[in-house]
Design a protein around this motif. Structure first.
Motif, PDB file in Angstrom:
ATOM      1  N   PRO A  25       0.849  -1.184   0.000  1.00  0.00           N
ATOM      2  CA  PRO A  25       0.000   0.000   0.000  1.00  0.00           C
ATOM      3  C   PRO A  25       0.891   1.244   0.000  1.00  0.00           C
ATOM      4  CG  PRO A  25      -0.069  -1.111   2.128  1.00  0.00           C
ATOM      5  CD  PRO A  25       0.715  -1.986   1.224  1.00  0.00           C
ATOM      6  N   GLY A  26       0.514   2.202  -0.794  1.00  0.00           N
ATOM      7  CA  GLY A  26       1.306   3.434  -0.855  1.00  0.00           C
ATOM      8  C   GLY A  26       0.378   4.594  -1.075  1.00  0.00           C
ATOM      9  N   GLN A  27       0.824   5.569  -1.854  1.00  0.00           N
ATOM     10  CA  GLN A  27      -0.035   6.708  -2.133  1.00  0.00           C
ATOM     11  C   GLN A  27      -1.172   6.294  -3.050  1.00  0.00           C
ATOM     12  OE1 GLN A  27       2.309  10.064  -3.478  1.00  0.00           O
ATOM     13  NE2 GLN A  27       3.902   9.532  -2.008  1.00  0.00           N
ATOM     14  N   GLU A  28      -2.246   7.086  -2.976  1.00  0.00           N
ATOM     15  CA  GLU A  28      -3.461   6.733  -3.700  1.00  0.00           C
ATOM     16  C   GLU A  28      -3.290   6.716  -5.212  1.00  0.00           C
ATOM     17  OE1 GLU A  28      -7.096   9.087  -3.232  1.00  0.00           O
ATOM     18  OE2 GLU A  28      -7.139   8.280  -1.191  1.00  0.00           O
ATOM     19  N   ASP A  29      -2.444   7.659  -5.695  1.00  0.00           N
ATOM     20  CA  ASP A  29      -2.374   7.833  -7.138  1.00  0.00           C
ATOM     21  C   ASP A  29      -1.247   7.016  -7.779  1.00  0.00           C
ATOM     22  OD1 ASP A  29      -0.502   9.234  -5.805  1.00  0.00           O
ATOM     23  OD2 ASP A  29      -0.683  11.075  -6.978  1.00  0.00           O
ATOM     24  N   GLU A  30      -0.712   6.070  -7.024  1.00  0.00           N
ATOM     25  CA  GLU A  30       0.345   5.252  -7.623  1.00  0.00           C
ATOM     26  C   GLU A  30       0.324   3.836  -7.078  1.00  0.00           C
ATOM     27  OE1 GLU A  30       3.843   7.491  -6.563  1.00  0.00           O
ATOM     28  OE2 GLU A  30       3.970   6.547  -4.598  1.00  0.00           O
ATOM     29  N   ASP A  31       0.916   2.917  -7.851  1.00  0.00           N
ATOM     30  CA  ASP A  31       1.084   1.545  -7.387  1.00  0.00           C
ATOM     31  C   ASP A  31       2.530   1.366  -6.962  1.00  0.00           C
ATOM     32  OD1 ASP A  31      -1.473   0.236  -7.868  1.00  0.00           O
ATOM     33  OD2 ASP A  31      -1.106   0.747  -9.971  1.00  0.00           O
ATOM     34  N   THR A  32       2.707   0.672  -5.824  1.00  0.00           N
ATOM     35  CA  THR A  32       4.062   0.359  -5.368  1.00  0.00           C
ATOM     36  C   THR A  32       4.263  -1.145  -5.504  1.00  0.00           C
ATOM     37  OG1 THR A  32       3.900   2.153  -3.783  1.00  0.00           O
ATOM     38  CG2 THR A  32       5.701   0.579  -3.459  1.00  0.00           C
ATOM     39  N   ILE A  33       5.250  -1.499  -6.291  1.00  0.00           N
ATOM     40  CA  ILE A  33       5.501  -2.917  -6.555  1.00  0.00           C
ATOM     41  C   ILE A  33       6.900  -3.252  -6.041  1.00  0.00           C
ATOM     42  CG2 ILE A  33       5.838  -4.602  -8.415  1.00  0.00           C
ATOM     43  CD1 ILE A  33       3.679  -2.629  -9.869  1.00  0.00           C
ATOM     44  N   TYR A  34       7.031  -4.427  -5.451  1.00  0.00           N
ATOM     45  CA  TYR A  34       8.354  -4.796  -4.959  1.00  0.00           C
ATOM     46  C   TYR A  34       8.751  -6.182  -5.451  1.00  0.00           C
ATOM     47  CZ  TYR A  34       6.013  -7.697  -1.451  1.00  0.00           C
ATOM     48  OH  TYR A  34       5.249  -8.642  -0.835  1.00  0.00           O
ATOM     49  N   ILE A  35      10.057  -6.379  -5.508  1.00  0.00           N
ATOM     50  CA  ILE A  35      10.622  -7.691  -5.819  1.00  0.00           C
ATOM     51  C   ILE A  35      11.617  -8.001  -4.709  1.00  0.00           C
ATOM     52  CG2 ILE A  35      12.098  -8.964  -7.419  1.00  0.00           C
ATOM     53  CD1 ILE A  35      10.719  -7.250  -9.649  1.00  0.00           C
ATOM     54  N   ARG A  36      11.340  -9.042  -3.949  1.00  0.00           N
ATOM     55  CA  ARG A  36      12.148  -9.348  -2.767  1.00  0.00           C
ATOM     56  C   ARG A  36      12.832 -10.690  -2.962  1.00  0.00           C
ATOM     57  NH1 ARG A  36       8.447  -8.551   1.632  1.00  0.00           N
ATOM     58  NH2 ARG A  36       9.142  -6.402   1.419  1.00  0.00           N
ATOM     59  N   ASP A  37      14.100 -10.752  -2.584  1.00  0.00           N
ATOM     60  CA  ASP A  37      14.787 -12.043  -2.667  1.00  0.00           C
ATOM     61  C   ASP A  37      15.504 -12.324  -1.355  1.00  0.00           C
ATOM     62  OD1 ASP A  37      17.701 -11.256  -2.695  1.00  0.00           O
ATOM     63  OD2 ASP A  37      17.031 -10.117  -4.439  1.00  0.00           O
ATOM     64  N   ASN A  38      15.874 -13.570  -1.167  1.00  0.00           N
ATOM     65  CA  ASN A  38      16.616 -13.920   0.048  1.00  0.00           C
ATOM     66  C   ASN A  38      18.084 -14.180  -0.290  1.00  0.00           C
ATOM     67  OD1 ASN A  38      16.283 -16.311  -1.320  1.00  0.00           O
ATOM     68  ND2 ASN A  38      15.985 -17.556   0.524  1.00  0.00           N
ATOM     69  N   GLY A  39      18.591 -13.411  -1.248  1.00  0.00           N
ATOM     70  CA  GLY A  39      19.960 -13.611  -1.719  1.00  0.00           C
ATOM     71  C   GLY A  39      20.992 -12.927  -0.842  1.00  0.00           C
ATOM     72  N   VAL A  40      22.131 -12.580  -1.475  1.00  0.00           N
ATOM     73  CA  VAL A  40      23.253 -12.066  -0.691  1.00  0.00           C
ATOM     74  C   VAL A  40      23.019 -10.655  -0.154  1.00  0.00           C
ATOM     75  CG1 VAL A  40      24.988 -13.481  -1.801  1.00  0.00           C
ATOM     76  CG2 VAL A  40      24.383 -11.266  -2.784  1.00  0.00           C
ATOM     77  N   GLY A  41      22.005  -9.965  -0.665  1.00  0.00           N
ATOM     78  CA  GLY A  41      21.718  -8.623  -0.152  1.00  0.00           C
ATOM     79  C   GLY A  41      22.832  -7.636  -0.451  1.00  0.00           C
TER      80      GLY A  41
END
Lengths: 152, 382
Positions: B299-315
């Motif tokens: 969830p983020g601001q109303e007028d935009e979509d927030t998309i994430y890509i998460r990994d459990n790699g080396v960071g």
């Protein structure tokens, strides 16, 4: 004139690309016949049975694979010539080039290309791509038996 | 002892009158003659006070500029007791053109009507203004010319990148192709060292090919128009994963893909951004026994979509969270992973061209999350 379903014309000026393409395609089906021409002029002469190909046999290829960057008549001009001549306009043309630029893609389709494939740099992808092309255009696809307008 | 108020105001007026930089003349409304002038008026006209008193103002330069020949000047005060005149271009007593401004007002005193005319020579002021305007225009022209030059240079640079990238692709394809053919056909006749050399050639060519692809993409992002369509984000993710099938074919990755929104994006640019983000996630989890890659929305601001890509790699070290989006920036711990250092710069360029933001959160050795936002299609968009 029935099209030869296992017959591809490859218009490609770069001998290394020709060798790689032949190596990639001929490993999969030895019955597949690939004719190679090295210039745009030769591609048109071949299809229209002119000069060196005036006594060529009856069938047209099931697919023309066309490089864009060729000396002399370039790929786009060859494409235009094929698609504006009633004798050749029904032959499927696949543009096979290094360029993945949108303007090149658009230009080819605007000039009647039937498919556009970017040559993969990676060899295993190159092989995979050519096998897929061969499989589709000489296996799955049914080309027209003849060019209706050309036979009138 | 303080002066009576009327006397004090009289003195103040007199002081202002005498010291004003404006030329002031007082006219008798009935006789239409000058009854008083201040020193600045004498300077402006080049005439002494005694010459000016009782003179007809219509004959005195530059005061005459206020008086149209039809005598309408005095009549105007019947409609409005204050008259302003700006940008009066007049000849002064020396025949030079000067610019004056005037404010005249009607007042009553001892039962008579007077007009006070304040005349200001604004020639220098106007000249300075003109000069400022000219300098500004010149600066604007220079900025425009320089911008034009820069745009030209940029175009040339991009054309150069384009042609270099294209012309380098063919020889690379040949190197990689023939190395592979050689590996297959001559493998049995080669020593281990020779086979290793072939592998090295192939690997180097592959790396260079990636570099060229990324450079080409970088140059393309800058040049191409953003052609937006509305499409399901999930479809784009699936297409991107299809592009990456070579990278995933020998891997066991647990994919967690949430419901994703419809987005309005340039399909091929967005697909490319996703390929870059996902290939990073795939790459940096390659040393994990159980790689987990998650794609979702927050969830983020109303007028935009927030998309994430998460990994459990080396960071990565959070210190580098911004730096990793720079061109040719590679993480200090990334040497063991193949990469060109352009991928994330391309992602940032693509997201910014869509009007969105991109950022990353991570910790060394405990995974990374890349976020990006996309503005929602507004009502006004066609």
């Amino acid at each position: 004139m029935t099209p030869d379903t296992a017959h591809i014309l490859l218009a490609e000026d770069d001998p290394a690309d020709v060798e790689l393409a032949l190596s990639a395609m001929q490993t999969l089906d030895p019955r597949r016949r690939i004719e190679v021409v090295h210039t745009g002029e030769d591609a048109l002469d071949y299809l229209l049975r002119r000069r060196a190909w005036s006594s060529r046999g009856g069938s047209q290829p099931a697919l023309v694979m066309l490089d864009l960057k060729m000396p002399g008549i370039g790929g786009i001009e060859v494409l235009r010539a094929i698609k504006s001549d009633a004798r050749t306009q029904c032959i499927p043309v696949l543009v096979f080039t290094s360029s993945g630029e949108r303007r090149d893609v658009s230009l080819c389709y605007e000039n009647g290309a039937n498919a556009y494939v970017v040559k993969p740099v990676d060899f295993s992808r190159f092989v995979e791509t050519l096998q897929a092309i061969g499989h589709f255009w000489t296996g799955l696809n049914t080309p027209p038996a003849r060019s209706l307008r050309g036979q009138r | 002892m303080p002066l009576p108020p009327t006397e004090e105001s009289e003195i103040s007026y007199k002081r202002l009158f005498e010291t004003s930089q404006d030329g002031i003349s007082v006219l008798d409304f009935r006789t239409r003659r000058i009854v008083d002038v201040n020193p600045a008026m004498c300077l402006l006209t080049g005439l002494s006070r005694s010459c000016l008193i009782a003179a007809n103002p219509e004959n005195i330069a530059p005061l005459h500029a206020l008086f149209p020949n039809d005598g309408s000047f005095f009549n105007e005060f019947r409609a409005d007791p204050v008259i302003r005149r700006e940008n009066l271009s007049v000849e002064n007593r020396d025949g030079l053109h000067i610019q004056v401004e005037a404010v005249c007002n009607l007042f009553h005193s001892s039962g008579r009507e007077f007009i006070q005319c304040n005349l200001r020579d604004v020639t220098q002021h106007r000249l300075a203004e003109d000069q400022v305007r000219r300098i500004n225009e010149m600066l604007e022209q220079r900025v425009a010319a320089r911008t034009c030059e820069l745009e030209g240079a940029n175009r040339e640079l991009e054309a150069f990148t384009y042609s270099v990238s294209h012309d380098l692709r063919a020889p690379l394809r040949h190197i990689m192709g023939f190395v592979e053919i050689l590996e297959k056909e001559a493998a049995d006749d080669l020593t281990d060292a020779q086979r290793r050399h072939l592998l090295t050639i192939g690997g180097a060519a592959r790396r260079m090919a990636e570099l060229i692809e990324d450079l080409l993409a970088f140059s393309r992002i800058g040049r191409s128009e953003v052609q937006k369509v509305t499409v399901d984000m999930l479809t784009l993710v699936m297409e991107a994963l299809d592009d990456l099938r070579h990278e995933t074919k020998d891997r066991i990755i647990s994919w967690k893909i949430q419901d994703l929104p419809m987005v309005t994006v340039d399909r091929s640019l967005m697909r490319q951004a996703l390929v870059n983000l996902l290939s990073n996630a795939i790459k940096f989890t390659s040393k994990r026994n159980r790689a987990v890659i998650e794609i979702g929305t927050e969830p983020g601001q109303e007028d935009e979509d927030t998309i994430y890509i998460r990994d459990n790699g080396v960071g990565f070290n959070p210190r580098y969270a911004q730096k990793i989006f720079g061109v040719f920036e590679r993480l200090p711990n990334a040497d063991e992973f193949e990469g060109t250092g352009i991928g994330l710069a391309n992602v940032q360029r693509i997201i910014r061209r869509h009007g969105g933001r991109v950022w990353a959160l991570g910790k060394a050795d405990s995974g990374a999350t890349f976020y990006f936002t996309l503005p929602r299609k507004s009502q006004n968009d066609a």
